[in-house]
Design an enzyme around this catalytic site. Structure first.
Site, short mmCIF file in Angstrom:
data_model
loop_
_atom_site.label_atom_id
_atom_site.label_comp_id
_atom_site.label_asym_id
_atom_site.label_seq_id
_atom_site.Cartn_x
_atom_site.Cartn_y
_atom_site.Cartn_z
CD GLU A 1 9.74 13.02 11.68
OE1 GLU A 1 10.71 12.50 11.12
OE2 GLU A 1 8.71 12.36 11.98
N GLY B 1 -4.96 3.63 -2.98
CA GLY B 1 -6.17 4.14 -2.34
C GLY B 1 -5.86 4.79 -1.03
N GLY C 1 -5.30 5.28 2.89
CA GLY C 1 -4.80 4.49 4.00
C GLY C 1 -5.88 4.18 5.02
CE LYS D 1 -3.15 3.11 0.76
NZ LYS D 1 -2.18 4.26 0.75
CB CYS E 1 12.42 9.52 8.88
SG CYS E 1 13.35 8.26 7.99
CB VAL F 1 -7.70 -0.02 0.54
CG1 VAL F 1 -6.51 0.87 0.19
CG2 VAL F 1 -7.50 -1.43 0.03
N GLY F 2 -5.98 0.63 3.29
CA GLY F 2 -4.84 0.34 4.14
C GLY F 2 -5.28 -0.27 5.46
CD GLU G 1 11.91 5.09 9.56
OE1 GLU G 1 11.65 5.99 10.41
OE2 GLU G 1 11.99 5.31 8.36
#
Length: 467
Positions: free
Chosen positions: A365, A189, A191, A158, A267, A194-195, A233
């Site tokens: 962040e 699609g 998140g 995904k 990141c 469908v995620g 991560e």
């Protein structure tokens, strides 16, 4: 496989705000079909010998090299990074990762004997759900796909909603080199739809996720409820520690450039520059000069050194951090400007100082071209300040004494520490991952392969190592 009667969504170039592609929005129900396809593919792929799997990775690496210009231009158009940076970071680096895993697979202890005489067998864990971010889309896909495939796993990917085209391009390359059906599946699609449906499915054994801490917590919770493995991560707030014996100019200039790779949307960007208090003003001046030298503009122009951030929403996130920092008394030395562009999500790189150690911009962040410069009061204070973070993904240390720098590196609570400007090695096998809230698990190298295998002990097996 395309979802029947699926809606579509547009992919927008962040530099021009023009539509560059249209892809299906897979409904939640499509997740079960993708998992079923991967389960069927796993049955075929897991039975393929290791050498054949390694050669398949090498064929994919060659296919990516053959399409280097197309893939780098496509990735640049999706995320706004300069084309030359997309070529090196989103084609050349992933190609090296693929080739490294082909080599690792040929040496990996797939079938060994322990001290008790039992066979210890490593084999693919099963179906992998891979959820990848938009900032380094091709590299992040390959960092998960390469070890999963060489382990014998099948993958349902995904990709991020902002950057699905490169994932579909990779899927087409995989098909062209003969990867069996069902081994690599891409679901585009939302998140949240469908995620989430993939995550809630019962047919996977590993989920590998790169993204925000908030979403990562949820991924880990759901995977844990299914007793499925989760590799996470989740970002960082990485320090660059400059000691009093370091070459300040080199350290500051290099840190600024490392921080602003991909418009700071990285990141492991060193977003906290920690310098000796007596040299704070000097460091701020150097950082401001470097930031001011960036050419922000069209990613396809060879003169451009920084493109836009990935979306209007991300630009708003960054400017929101800067606005709140100003309100809290911080000084934005340079950058954070958006007014000079009529189109595109451009933002000049910002240097921020005069912030408290508890300030939001020093702890959270930002994920944009923002570097905070702070003072430390000696080595012990520098270590304490570097480690005073919820994150622990990456760090940098600078000293004129390599031994002192190496000793300091061992005191930093981070998954990867770079000494005196060292970047990603030519052979990309050093493990990457974080301490604390930066995640669980490692990518790259043999430790990255470990995330995708199960271990079986066969007691009394006389055929260890035989096919």
């Amino acid at each position: 496989m395309r979802p029947e009667a699926a809606a579509e969504f547009e992919v927008v170039n962040p530099a021009t705000e023009e539509v560059i592609g249209v892809v299906p929005v897979a409904p939640a129900a499509f997740a079960s079909e993708a998992i079923a396809a991967a389960q069927a593919g796993f049955g075929v792929w897991a039975a393929t010998d290791v050498e054949a799997r390694a050669r398949m990775l090498e064929r994919l690496a060659q296919a990516m090299e053959d399409h280097r210009s197309q893939l780098s231009e496509l990735t640049s158009a999706e995320i706004g990074t300069p084309v030359k940076d997309a070529a090196t970071g989103q084609v050349d680096l992933p190609v090296r990762v693929l080739r490294s895993y082909a080599d690792i697979a040929r040496k990996y202890p797939w079938d060994t004997r322990d001290a008790a005489g039992s066979a210890v067998v490593r084999e693919g864990a099963g179906v992998v759900v891979a959820i990848t971010p938009w900032n380094f889309p091709v590299h992040q896909i390959i960092a998960k796909l390469a070890p999963a495939l060489v382990a014998g796993c099948s993958v349902v990917l995904k990709p991020a909603e902002l950057t699905p085209l490169n994932a579909l391009f990779l899927a087409a390359l995989c098909e062209s080199i003969g990867l069996p059906p069902g081994v690599f599946n891409v679901v585009t699609g939302k998140g949240s739809v469908v995620g989430e449906a993939l995550l809630q499915s019962d047919g996977y054994e590993v989920v590998s996720f790169t993204g925000s801490l908030q979403v990562g917590r949820h991924v880990g919770e759901v995977a844990g409820s299914k007793v499925a493995r989760a590799a996470l991560e989740l970002g960082g707030k990485s320090p660059a520690v400059v000691l009093d014996d370091a070459d300040l100019t080199t350290a500051v200039q290099t840190t600024v450039r490392n921080c602003f790779v991909n418009a700071g949307q990285k990141c492991n960007a060193p977003t906290r520059l920690l310098v000796p208090r007596a040299r704070l003003d000097e460091a701020v001046e150097i950082a401001g000069e470097v930031a001011g030298s960036y050419v922000v503009g069209d990613p396809s122009d060879p003169a451009t050194t920084m493109g836009p951030v990935a979306s209007a929403a991300q630009r708003d996130v960054v400017t929101g951090f800067l606005d709140r920092a100003r309100s809290d008394g911080a000084r934005v030395v340079t950058g954070g400007e958006t007014q000079q562009w009529e189109r595109g999500y451009f933002l000049t790189p910002a240097i921020v100082t005069d912030v408290s150690r508890s300030a939001e911009i020093a702890r959270e962040e930002v994920f944009g071209p923002v570097l905070v410069v702070m003072a430390h009061d000696g080595e012990e204070d520098a270590v304490a300040l570097a480690n005073d973070s919820d994150y622990g993904l990456s760090a940098e240390v600078w000293s004129g004494d390599p031994g002192r720098a190496a000793r300091l590196a061992r005191r930093i609570k981070a998954g990867q520490v770079r000494v005196n400007g060292v970047r990603t090695p030519e052979l990309p096998v050093s493990p990457f991952g974080g301490y604390k809230r930066s995640g669980i698990g490692r990518e790259l190298g043999e430790l990255g392969l470990d995330e995708f295998v199960e271990i079986k002990a066969i007691l009394g097996d006389p055929f260890v190592g035989e096919e």
